[in-house]
Design a protein around this motif. Structure first.
Motif, PDB file in Angstrom:
ATOM      1  N   GLN A 143      21.694 -10.797 -19.291  1.00  0.00           N
ATOM      2  CA  GLN A 143      20.874  -9.960 -17.465  1.00  0.00           C
ATOM      3  C   GLN A 143      20.772  -9.372 -17.464  1.00  0.00           C
ATOM      4  N   ASN A 144      20.653  -8.424 -17.185  1.00  0.00           N
ATOM      5  CA  ASN A 144      20.328  -6.874 -16.609  1.00  0.00           C
ATOM      6  C   ASN A 144      20.341  -7.689 -14.562  1.00  0.00           C
ATOM      7  N   PRO A 145      21.370  -7.170 -13.856  1.00  0.00           N
ATOM      8  CA  PRO A 145      20.982  -7.322 -12.775  1.00  0.00           C
ATOM      9  C   PRO A 145      20.001  -7.145 -12.095  1.00  0.00           C
ATOM     10  N   ARG A 146      19.856  -5.734 -11.965  1.00  0.00           N
ATOM     11  CA  ARG A 146      18.769  -5.098 -11.752  1.00  0.00           C
ATOM     12  C   ARG A 146      17.499  -5.854 -11.759  1.00  0.00           C
ATOM     13  N   ASP A 147      16.669  -6.554 -12.631  1.00  0.00           N
ATOM     14  CA  ASP A 147      15.567  -6.897 -12.776  1.00  0.00           C
ATOM     15  C   ASP A 147      15.975  -8.466 -12.092  1.00  0.00           C
ATOM     16  N   PHE A 148      16.332  -8.363 -11.076  1.00  0.00           N
ATOM     17  CA  PHE A 148      16.192  -9.881 -10.475  1.00  0.00           C
ATOM     18  C   PHE A 148      16.375  -9.313  -8.926  1.00  0.00           C
ATOM     19  N   ASP A 149      15.673 -10.061  -8.136  1.00  0.00           N
ATOM     20  CA  ASP A 149      15.623  -9.468  -6.270  1.00  0.00           C
ATOM     21  C   ASP A 149      16.403 -10.325  -4.898  1.00  0.00           C
ATOM     22  N   ALA A 150      16.752 -11.396  -5.979  1.00  0.00           N
ATOM     23  CA  ALA A 150      18.197 -12.402  -5.179  1.00  0.00           C
ATOM     24  C   ALA A 150      18.638 -12.848  -5.972  1.00  0.00           C
ATOM     25  N   LEU A 151      20.223 -12.803  -5.449  1.00  0.00           N
ATOM     26  CA  LEU A 151      20.763 -14.711  -6.178  1.00  0.00           C
ATOM     27  C   LEU A 151      20.973 -15.277  -5.594  1.00  0.00           C
ATOM     28  N   VAL A 152      21.384 -16.669  -5.985  1.00  0.00           N
ATOM     29  CA  VAL A 152      21.786 -17.806  -5.113  1.00  0.00           C
ATOM     30  C   VAL A 152      22.719 -18.421  -6.487  1.00  0.00           C
ATOM     31  N   ILE A 153      24.480 -18.633  -5.913  1.00  0.00           N
ATOM     32  CA  ILE A 153      25.333 -19.071  -6.529  1.00  0.00           C
ATOM     33  C   ILE A 153      25.271 -20.345  -5.613  1.00  0.00           C
ATOM     34  N   PRO A 154      25.058 -21.709  -6.386  1.00  0.00           N
ATOM     35  CA  PRO A 154      25.415 -23.253  -5.912  1.00  0.00           C
ATOM     36  C   PRO A 154      26.798 -23.556  -5.878  1.00  0.00           C
ATOM     37  N   GLY A 155      27.629 -24.213  -5.392  1.00  0.00           N
ATOM     38  CA  GLY A 155      28.638 -24.145  -5.168  1.00  0.00           C
ATOM     39  C   GLY A 155      29.945 -25.590  -5.615  1.00  0.00           C
ATOM     40  N   GLY A 156      29.857 -26.383  -5.385  1.00  0.00           N
ATOM     41  CA  GLY A 156      30.871 -27.179  -6.102  1.00  0.00           C
ATOM     42  C   GLY A 156      32.034 -26.204  -7.076  1.00  0.00           C
ATOM     43  N   HIS A 157      32.379 -27.237  -8.912  1.00  0.00           N
ATOM     44  CA  HIS A 157      33.038 -26.604  -9.014  1.00  0.00           C
ATOM     45  C   HIS A 157      32.711 -26.130  -9.437  1.00  0.00           C
ATOM     46  N   SER A 158      31.539 -25.353 -10.023  1.00  0.00           N
ATOM     47  CA  SER A 158      30.456 -24.688 -10.641  1.00  0.00           C
ATOM     48  C   SER A 158      31.257 -22.606 -10.667  1.00  0.00           C
ATOM     49  N   PRO A 159      31.123 -22.219  -9.170  1.00  0.00           N
ATOM     50  CA  PRO A 159      32.243 -21.315  -9.169  1.00  0.00           C
ATOM     51  C   PRO A 159      33.518 -20.872  -9.716  1.00  0.00           C
ATOM     52  N   ASP A 160      33.960 -21.955  -9.541  1.00  0.00           N
ATOM     53  CA  ASP A 160      35.943 -21.755  -9.798  1.00  0.00           C
ATOM     54  C   ASP A 160      35.350 -21.623 -11.407  1.00  0.00           C
ATOM     55  N   HIS A 161      34.732 -22.288 -12.623  1.00  0.00           N
ATOM     56  CA  HIS A 161      34.104 -22.417 -13.777  1.00  0.00           C
ATOM     57  C   HIS A 161      33.935 -20.785 -13.938  1.00  0.00           C
ATOM     58  N   LEU A 162      32.760 -20.408 -13.796  1.00  0.00           N
ATOM     59  CA  LEU A 162      31.851 -19.314 -13.562  1.00  0.00           C
ATOM     60  C   LEU A 162      33.041 -18.066 -13.499  1.00  0.00           C
ATOM     61  N   ARG A 163      34.726 -18.129 -12.612  1.00  0.00           N
ATOM     62  CA  ARG A 163      34.887 -16.782 -12.354  1.00  0.00           C
ATOM     63  C   ARG A 163      35.847 -16.426 -13.547  1.00  0.00           C
ATOM     64  N   ILE A 164      35.446 -16.879 -14.072  1.00  0.00           N
ATOM     65  CA  ILE A 164      36.919 -16.743 -15.754  1.00  0.00           C
ATOM     66  C   ILE A 164      36.125 -16.186 -16.781  1.00  0.00           C
ATOM     67  N   ASP A 165      34.260 -16.069 -16.410  1.00  0.00           N
ATOM     68  CA  ASP A 165      33.896 -15.722 -17.724  1.00  0.00           C
ATOM     69  C   ASP A 165      33.450 -14.673 -17.118  1.00  0.00           C
ATOM     70  N   ARG A 166      34.541 -12.801 -17.701  1.00  0.00           N
ATOM     71  CA  ARG A 166      33.518 -11.729 -17.730  1.00  0.00           C
ATOM     72  C   ARG A 166      32.460 -11.450 -17.629  1.00  0.00           C
ATOM     73  N   ASP A 167      31.849 -11.494 -18.480  1.00  0.00           N
ATOM     74  CA  ASP A 167      29.698 -11.501 -17.705  1.00  0.00           C
ATOM     75  C   ASP A 167      29.687 -12.607 -17.226  1.00  0.00           C
ATOM     76  N   VAL A 168      29.845 -12.905 -16.303  1.00  0.00           N
ATOM     77  CA  VAL A 168      29.354 -13.692 -15.225  1.00  0.00           C
ATOM     78  C   VAL A 168      29.742 -12.796 -14.013  1.00  0.00           C
ATOM     79  N   VAL A 169      30.367 -12.449 -14.531  1.00  0.00           N
ATOM     80  CA  VAL A 169      31.974 -11.652 -13.354  1.00  0.00           C
ATOM     81  C   VAL A 169      30.889 -10.190 -12.756  1.00  0.00           C
ATOM     82  N   SER A 170      30.405  -9.862 -14.037  1.00  0.00           N
ATOM     83  CA  SER A 170      30.432  -8.191 -14.226  1.00  0.00           C
ATOM     84  C   SER A 170      28.629  -8.678 -14.045  1.00  0.00           C
TER      85      SER A 170
END
Length: 102
Positions: A60-87
């Motif tokens: 996915q290209n971030p430029r293709d989106f108008d807004a970003l929603v990041i729900p909490g819980g433990h999800s961000p902790d799992h996602l932060r170790i993925d290089r593509d997600v962080v990018s």
């Protein structure tokens, strides 16, 4: 109509995903659920919600989106170790477009 990305991984906070997702869809926005693996099903930490990942962050290209929603819980902790997600998040945040993170 806006294009909104919701970034989700395992053990997301159920209501923090479901309520924004439903409200955005009701308002006729285009919502794409993004995670680490397209087609994967992830479950909320309370077990009340689950969702299918529409697209992997690496495709996915971030430029293709108008807004970003990041729900909490433990999800961000799992996602932060993925290089593509962080990018994806870094590029989106640097764009100056709205980011809703819990």
């Amino acid at each position: 109509m806006a294009r909104v990305a919701i970034l989700v991984g395992p053990e997301f906070e159920d209501s923090e995903f479901r309520i924004p997702y439903d409200r955005l869809k009701q308002a006729n926005h285009e919502v794409t659920v993004i995670g680490t693996a397209e087609g994967e099903t992830v479950h909320g930490k309370k077990g009340r919600e689950s969702t299918r990942i529409d697209a992997a962050a690496k495709n996915q290209n971030p430029r293709d989106f108008d807004a970003l929603v990041i729900p909490g819980g433990h999800s961000p902790d799992h996602l932060r170790i993925d290089r593509d997600v962080v990018s994806f998040v870094r590029e989106f945040a640097n764009s100056g477009k709205p980011v809703a993170a819990v």
